[in-house]
Motif scaffolding. Structure first.
Motif, PDB file in Angstrom:
ATOM      1  N   ASP A  57       8.225  14.509 114.855  1.00  0.00           N
ATOM      2  CA  ASP A  57       7.532  15.198 116.060  1.00  0.00           C
ATOM      3  C   ASP A  57       8.383  15.176 117.236  1.00  0.00           C
ATOM      4  O   ASP A  57       8.592  16.351 117.932  1.00  0.00           O
ATOM      5  N   ILE A  58       9.116  14.141 117.468  1.00  0.00           N
ATOM      6  CA  ILE A  58      10.122  13.895 118.724  1.00  0.00           C
ATOM      7  C   ILE A  58      11.263  14.929 118.398  1.00  0.00           C
ATOM      8  O   ILE A  58      11.811  15.572 119.425  1.00  0.00           O
ATOM      9  N   LEU A  59      11.590  15.002 117.164  1.00  0.00           N
ATOM     10  CA  LEU A  59      12.935  15.894 116.720  1.00  0.00           C
ATOM     11  C   LEU A  59      12.327  17.353 116.818  1.00  0.00           C
ATOM     12  O   LEU A  59      13.148  18.288 117.527  1.00  0.00           O
ATOM     13  N   SER A  62      12.110  18.386 120.642  1.00  0.00           N
ATOM     14  CA  SER A  62      13.551  18.342 121.154  1.00  0.00           C
ATOM     15  C   SER A  62      14.139  19.589 120.626  1.00  0.00           C
ATOM     16  O   SER A  62      14.661  20.333 121.329  1.00  0.00           O
ATOM     17  N   ALA A  63      13.860  20.263 119.682  1.00  0.00           N
ATOM     18  CA  ALA A  63      14.412  21.377 118.825  1.00  0.00           C
ATOM     19  C   ALA A  63      13.862  22.528 119.860  1.00  0.00           C
ATOM     20  O   ALA A  63      14.586  23.631 120.034  1.00  0.00           O
ATOM     21  N   GLN A  64      12.482  22.455 120.012  1.00  0.00           N
ATOM     22  CA  GLN A  64      11.808  23.515 120.872  1.00  0.00           C
ATOM     23  C   GLN A  64      12.381  23.598 122.319  1.00  0.00           C
ATOM     24  O   GLN A  64      12.637  24.739 122.533  1.00  0.00           O
ATOM     25  N   ILE A  65      12.516  22.334 122.828  1.00  0.00           N
ATOM     26  CA  ILE A  65      13.187  22.249 124.184  1.00  0.00           C
ATOM     27  C   ILE A  65      14.502  22.866 124.252  1.00  0.00           C
ATOM     28  O   ILE A  65      14.905  23.635 125.168  1.00  0.00           O
ATOM     29  N   ARG A  66      15.294  22.711 123.202  1.00  0.00           N
ATOM     30  CA  ARG A  66      16.719  23.139 122.959  1.00  0.00           C
ATOM     31  C   ARG A  66      16.730  24.391 122.988  1.00  0.00           C
ATOM     32  O   ARG A  66      17.626  25.316 123.549  1.00  0.00           O
ATOM     33  N   GLY A  67      15.669  25.313 122.112  1.00  0.00           N
ATOM     34  CA  GLY A  67      15.584  26.624 121.910  1.00  0.00           C
ATOM     35  C   GLY A  67      15.140  27.454 123.104  1.00  0.00           C
ATOM     36  O   GLY A  67      15.530  28.462 123.647  1.00  0.00           O
TER      37      GLY A  67
END
Length: 249
Positions: A57-59, A62-67
């Motif tokens: 879930d954290i990853l 993090s991917a959504q935030i990065r996108g």
């Protein structure tokens, strides 16, 4: 010698016993520490397992935030690129305000004089209307000749169906009309032209129109310029007591 060896054996025995006791105490302490370490390791293992469970879930987050960060950066860059144009436009508007305010002030000061001139124009227009109405009723096309330009164009369009005739054109047409009306034979034709404008045409007496107390005639008017027909209409004109011919509108 036998008595001296006995104390040494006792001391050795005591030292051995003390060493064994100390070793036992160390072993007991080490064992208790191992039990504590095991308990701690168990807790650490549980925490690691919980972290491992939460890691996907954290990853993902993090991917959504990065996108979203990329789009936010792109939007920020686009806004940053628009800022110079916005600042330039604001500056242009700011520079344009003083002349606009000056023009508004000039207009505000000019309003009283404009209102006075408007009253004068309205009064003059009423006089023009009266004079034009009086002028229309005398002569074949006298009204078109003596009325003000704007009124004459309106009358020309109403009578002839066009505003393209000049004052000289109407003057030539008027002279031809006067000549035609001296005749009384149906079918008579009067040719006319204005060499300056290139307009030419003819008037034809179509019929005599009986009317009470005055003589009326139906006249066909044709006019063209460079093979472009501008006028092709019929009008009725009646003879007044003064001898002048008046167009019947």
């Amino acid at each position: 010698m036998a008595s001296s060896k006995r104390p040494m054996g006792v001391i050795a025995t005591l030292v051995l016993a003390a060493s064994i006791a100390l070793l036992a105490s160390s072993i007991f302490y080490f064992g208790s520490q191992l039990m504590n370490l095991e308990s701690t390791l168990h807790k650490v293992t549980e925490e690691v397992a919980e972290v491992r469970r939460l890691m996907p879930d954290i990853l993902d987050e993090s991917a959504q935030i990065r996108g979203s960060t990329a789009s936010v950066i792109a939007e920020s860059e686009a806004i940053r690129g628009q800022i110079p144009d916005i600042l330039a436009e604001v500056k242009a508007v700011r520079e344009a305000i003083p002349p606009i305010m000056l023009e508004i002030e000039k207009n505000r000061q000019a309003i009283p004089g404009m209102l006075d001139r408007a009253d004068t124009i309205v009064s003059g227009a009423e006089d023009v209307g009266k004079n034009a109405s009086q002028a229309v009723v005398s002569g074949f096309f006298t009204g078109l000749l003596t009325a003000p330009i704007t009124v004459a164009k309106g009358l020309s369009n109403q009578v002839l169906g066009t505003d393209d005739l000049t004052r000289e054109d109407i003057l030539a047409l008027n002279e031809a009309g006067k000549k035609l009306l001296t005749k009384d034979k149906v079918g008579d034709v009067q040719i006319w032209q204005n060499e300056d404008s290139g307009l030419q045409g003819q008037l034809t007496l179509v019929s005599n129109v009986p009317e009470e107390e005055r003589e009326c005639r139906l006249v066909k008017i044709e006019a063209e310029r460079q093979d472009n027909k501008l006028v092709d209409t019929e009008v009725t004109t009646c003879k007044q007591a003064s001898g002048e011919w008046e167009l019947k509108l």
